[in-house]
Design a protein around this motif. Structure first.
Motif, PDB file in Angstrom:
ATOM      1  N   GLU A 114       0.830  -1.197   0.000  1.00 54.64           N
ATOM      2  CA  GLU A 114       0.000   0.000   0.000  1.00 54.64           C
ATOM      3  C   GLU A 114       0.872   1.257   0.000  1.00 54.64           C
ATOM      4  OE1 GLU A 114      -3.350   2.517   0.124  1.00 54.64           O
ATOM      5  OE2 GLU A 114      -3.021   0.445  -0.521  1.00 54.64           O
ATOM      6  N   ARG A 117       2.139   1.798  -3.478  1.00 57.71           N
ATOM      7  CA  ARG A 117       1.074   2.305  -4.352  1.00 57.71           C
ATOM      8  C   ARG A 117       0.855   3.797  -4.132  1.00 57.71           C
ATOM      9  NH1 ARG A 117      -3.833   3.931  -4.362  1.00 57.71           N
ATOM     10  NH2 ARG A 117      -4.048   3.695  -2.104  1.00 57.71           N
ATOM     11  N   GLN A 120       3.606   5.799  -5.703  1.00 57.55           N
ATOM     12  CA  GLN A 120       3.454   5.836  -7.165  1.00 57.55           C
ATOM     13  C   GLN A 120       2.342   6.788  -7.574  1.00 57.55           C
ATOM     14  OE1 GLN A 120       2.915   1.635  -7.782  1.00 57.55           O
ATOM     15  NE2 GLN A 120       5.084   1.269  -8.265  1.00 57.55           N
ATOM     16  N   ASP A 121       1.259   6.788  -6.820  1.00 62.93           N
ATOM     17  CA  ASP A 121       0.173   7.733  -7.105  1.00 62.93           C
ATOM     18  C   ASP A 121       0.675   9.170  -6.997  1.00 62.93           C
ATOM     19  OD1 ASP A 121      -1.668   5.783  -7.619  1.00 62.93           O
ATOM     20  OD2 ASP A 121      -2.666   5.891  -5.656  1.00 62.93           O
ATOM     21  N   PRO A 127       0.347   2.215 -11.107  1.00 64.62           N
ATOM     22  CA  PRO A 127       0.583   1.329  -9.959  1.00 64.62           C
ATOM     23  C   PRO A 127       1.060  -0.047 -10.425  1.00 64.62           C
ATOM     24  CG  PRO A 127      -1.769   1.589 -10.369  1.00 64.62           C
ATOM     25  CD  PRO A 127      -1.078   2.552 -11.273  1.00 64.62           C
ATOM     26  N   ARG A 128       2.126  -0.509  -9.802  1.00 63.36           N
ATOM     27  CA  ARG A 128       2.641  -1.850 -10.095  1.00 63.36           C
ATOM     28  C   ARG A 128       3.604  -2.253  -8.985  1.00 63.36           C
ATOM     29  NH1 ARG A 128       5.273  -1.331 -15.650  1.00 63.36           N
ATOM     30  NH2 ARG A 128       3.619   0.197 -15.865  1.00 63.36           N
ATOM     31  N   TYR A 129       3.903  -3.517  -8.921  1.00 60.98           N
ATOM     32  CA  TYR A 129       4.834  -4.004  -7.913  1.00 60.98           C
ATOM     33  C   TYR A 129       6.245  -3.532  -8.259  1.00 60.98           C
ATOM     34  CZ  TYR A 129       7.516  -7.161  -4.963  1.00 60.98           C
ATOM     35  OH  TYR A 129       8.405  -7.671  -4.043  1.00 60.98           O
TER      36      TYR A 129
END
Length: 476
Positions: A114, A117, A120-121, A127-129
């Motif tokens: 989380e 994520r 990244q936002d 969003p990705r691993y």
């Protein structure tokens, strides 16, 4: 090569029209090539999957005539055909990918993922691993697992380059590998994700052509990567266009009914529904729109599937249903109407009514509304409705008073009644319609019905005269 295709719905709600749409093209391709059509139940969603939904899938596809050669209920050489009964198979295959270096254990917690994520936002990144566990030494990962860390298995996606594949409908499709996530293949509860189970099952069940909705085209690189990692030859890819609302958005129950149960319960004929769904992605030679399964089996090819997004137009479906309703014999239509209320009435009377309303039916469930006045009592007629816009209540009372004794003495047949009533209108110096409309309202309570004298014939003399008397009383 024997063609083997499948439809693989998830039993998580009412059966979707999209399932039937995809099943139709799969089944037709199998029939066209002398192959097999499989039904597989993808029930790995342990929260939402349920037996009742699975039962409805079976019932709705059979209602449409889209029967299968292998499946959970009839078995076959490649069973079991429920993914919930194949979990050990997926675990074995997932671990083999780890052993070959094509996948890896990931022990990242939900809290860490989380946080990734959100970062990244904030950076406006997709969003990705972040692949933290991808290159960790195996000994370190094993140490974490031995200490009780929860783990999943992720696939290793190439960090660069392109995935290229040919789709029958769309031609060459290209995805950059750096846009594809390291997909989770096996969840922490030991159950597979869609991607692993789908590919493993398609391979073990001998699927030669994957014919599915275009929403899965972005997942195809992941599936191709799995085929490569297992050393398997991929199937032929064929992504059919999504069904769309009139505004071109993906069909949804907010804008169109999507449940096959709804269409069955409304009284759409299954053969009309199949014909309509076929038109969503396929065109017959010469632009023929009304055709049956045998015609489609003869002419269909996956290369002929249209790439454009078909509009699921209920008005067009109504038209199509009407075409099929008109072609039924009165006896066959009476039988089809049985579950929609006709079975509760005298069969001979129903058989007399059917020809009167056949051209007026949109769906079978219209039966009750169209025929209620044949069976039930009428409320006291409305004098304003009896008079209409062109006549006064007094004028209508005079016309009905003239017609009443003629009806009492007339031969009670359609033709004789029409002739007698036309004579009444002529004697009164009015057009036939000026008599027929108030008489129609008097005996049916409506302005729009089947032909008046044919309706009178079915209603019978006694009921018709009683209703005329009631109308005269209202006009007194």
């Amino acid at each position: 090569m024997t063609v083997r295709v499948r439809v693989a719905p998830s039993p998580t709600g009412d059966p979707h029209v999209g399932t039937a749409y995809v099943a139709l093209f799969n089944r037709t391709w199998a029939r066209r090539n002398g192959g097999q059509f499989l039904l597989r139940i993808e029930d790995t969603d342990r929260v939402r999957s349920n037996a009742e939904s699975e039962k409805m899938i079976f019932e709705s596809l059979r209602w449409l005539g889209l029967t299968w050669d292998e499946g959970p209920d009839i078995g076959g050489p490649c069973g079991p055909y429920r993914q919930s009964e194949r979990v050990a198979i997926y675990l074995e295959h997932a671990k083999s990918l780890v052993a070959s270096g094509a996948a890896y254990y990931c022990t990242c917690t939900a809290e860490r993922l989380e946080g990734v994520r959100k970062a990244q936002d904030a950076a406006k990144l997709s969003p990705r691993y972040d692949r933290r566990c991808r290159d960790l030494p195996a000994s370190e990962v094993q140490k974490q697992i031995d200490a009780g860390a929860k783990w999943v298995i992720r696939m290793k996606v190439p960090a660069e380059g392109e995935c290229r594949f040919r789709d029958v409908v769309r031609g060459e499709v290209v995805f950059a590998w750096d846009q594809i996530d390291d997909q989770v293949l096996l969840k922490s509860d030991g159950w597979p994700t869609y991607h692993l189970a789908n590919v493993v099952d398609d391979r073990l069940m001998g699927i030669t052509h994957v014919i599915r909705a275009e929403e899965w085209i972005s997942s195809t690189p992941k599936h191709i990567r799995l085929y490569e990692a297992f050393g398997w030859t991929p199937p032929v890819w064929c992504h059919v266009p999504l069904l769309r609302n009139k505004d071109r958005s993906k069909i949804s129950k907010r804008k169109n009914p999507t449940s096959l149960n709804w269409y069955r319960d409304q009284g759409y004929l299954p053969e009309a529904m199949v014909n309509f769904l076929a038109l969503m992605g396929f065109s017959m030679p010469g632009g023929v729109e009304v055709f049956g399964p045998a015609d489609m089996d003869r002419e269909f090819s996956i290369e002929k599937i249209n790439a454009g997004g078909p509009v699921f137009d209920l008005q067009k479906l109504d038209w199509m249903n009407g075409q099929y309703l008109r072609k039924l014999s009165p006896d066959e239509l009476a039988t089809r109407l049985g579950p929609f209320g006709a079975a509760g009435h005298d069969a001979a009377t129903v058989r007399r009514i059917v020809p009167l309303i056949q051209d007026r039916l949109r769906v079978l469930s219209d039966w009750t509304e169209l025929t209620a006045f044949f069976f039930g009592d009428l409320a006291a007629p409305d004098p304003a409705l009896l008079a209409g816009k062109k006549q006064t209540p007094a004028q209508v009372r005079d016309l009905l008073s003239r017609a009443r004794p003629v009806l009492a003495a007339a031969e009670w047949t359609d033709a004789a009644l029409e002739a007698s009533l036309r004579e009444v209108a002529a004697a009164a110096g009015v057009k036939p319609g000026d008599l027929f409309m108030p008489l129609r309202v008097a005996v049916t309570g409506r302005t729009n019905t089947p032909p008046l004298t044919a309706t009178l014939e079915v209603l019978g003399r006694d009921r018709s005269l009683a209703r005329v008397d009631a109308a005269l009383a209202c006009l007194a």
